[in-house]
Design an enzyme around this catalytic site. Sequence first.
Site, short mmCIF file in Angstrom:
data_model
loop_
_atom_site.label_atom_id
_atom_site.label_comp_id
_atom_site.label_asym_id
_atom_site.label_seq_id
_atom_site.Cartn_x
_atom_site.Cartn_y
_atom_site.Cartn_z
NE ARG A 141 15.52 70.35 40.61
CZ ARG A 141 14.62 71.31 40.45
NH1 ARG A 141 13.35 71.00 40.19
NH2 ARG A 141 14.97 72.58 40.56
CE LYS A 162 16.91 71.95 45.17
NZ LYS A 162 18.22 72.07 44.48
CG HIS A 164 21.35 67.73 37.56
ND1 HIS A 164 20.07 67.53 38.03
CD2 HIS A 164 21.58 69.06 37.73
CE1 HIS A 164 19.57 68.67 38.47
NE2 HIS A 164 20.47 69.63 38.28
NE ARG A 202 17.21 70.87 36.63
CZ ARG A 202 16.05 71.49 36.81
NH1 ARG A 202 14.98 71.07 36.17
NH2 ARG A 202 15.97 72.56 37.59
CG HIS A 210 16.41 77.58 38.14
ND1 HIS A 210 17.23 77.80 37.06
CD2 HIS A 210 16.67 76.30 38.54
CE1 HIS A 210 17.95 76.72 36.82
NE2 HIS A 210 17.63 75.80 37.71
CE1 TYR A 251 22.18 74.95 32.82
CE2 TYR A 251 20.50 76.38 33.78
CZ TYR A 251 21.17 75.16 33.74
OH TYR A 251 20.84 74.17 34.61
#
Length: 347
Positions: free
Chosen positions: A204, A229, A294, A297, A320, A329
């Site tokens: 990120r 995050k 982003h 990424r 995640h 994805y």
Amino acid sequence: MKWSAKPIVHKGEKRIGVYFEKNTELIARIKQIEDARWSQQKTVWHIPDTEENRIRFKITPLSQTIPSEEAQVQIEKFKQWMRSKRYSKSTIVTYCEALKSFLLFYREKAIAAITNEDVIIYNNDYILKNNLSASYQNQIVNAIKLYFKTIQDTKIEVDKIPRPKRAKVLPNVLSKEEIKLILNAHNNLKHKMMLSMIYSCGLRSGELLALQPVHIDSKRNIVLLKNSKGKKDRIAPLSPKILEMLREYYTICKPTTYLFEGQTKGQPYDSRSLQLILKQALTKVNIKKPVTLHWLRHSYATHLLESGTDLRYIQELLGHNSSKTTEIYTHVSTKSIQQIKSPFDDL
């Protein structure tokens, strides 16, 4: 020339977003306003949320957006509770603004008398009536749920607060050829290095700017991402090519506190300047897509999947919490889709 304006929160700061189709005259006029900025992330021009700017853009004056005294006390209690739980600054601002919007709608009603039915009325008569997004509605729901669950004892049944269906938006992905063009667009070593790090490690933008030289472990070929995050640490592998570029960069640029510093030594590189670097790269290689940082990424994750990397490892690499987040994805990977033969070919 049609335009619209509304209050927004950008990077924890109260701003006014001004929306219009690309127009050189309007852009020139916006730029004349003090501290006017362009947000690549939100794709909107935004200006300080002041009384003067609200009047200028026909938005309800701040003097008419003050909640009741009871609501102000409750919002402050909510803010202090979130601080004690170490919520991020941006989350605290977002949730407090969301709760404020809700309590303003019921300014004449005692908070203890608010019910689930009132939440439904607010959704219909304020959010839907003003064509506000489902993501904004979700923010409101999150804030209401957390507030009534932790601070206020009322008639609301938290678990029954309705939540809008999320739009199933697929991540934007670039081809490897497009990525290569973007990463090679700049001659400036620092600019090239920053974009390459984001793609090669799936970072990120905030994670990149928080990196320090000590976070690069050249012996183990990994980069340590501290306090990412969700306040989680994680590691990402460093490719030999990136490590070689980093050594050259370190020798030439000699960073001190942060791996990528701005004009002031010891201070991290500015996030807006980083977005501008990408924008300049896109212009140089004539890519017209509205690419954001982003996207790099997203492209990293998709390219890993297409090369046969297990989803569980990709989930770890991206940081995640849920495998469901990573599974998206699979919907943009073209590896299997390209092998499907169209019946049109047999006609």
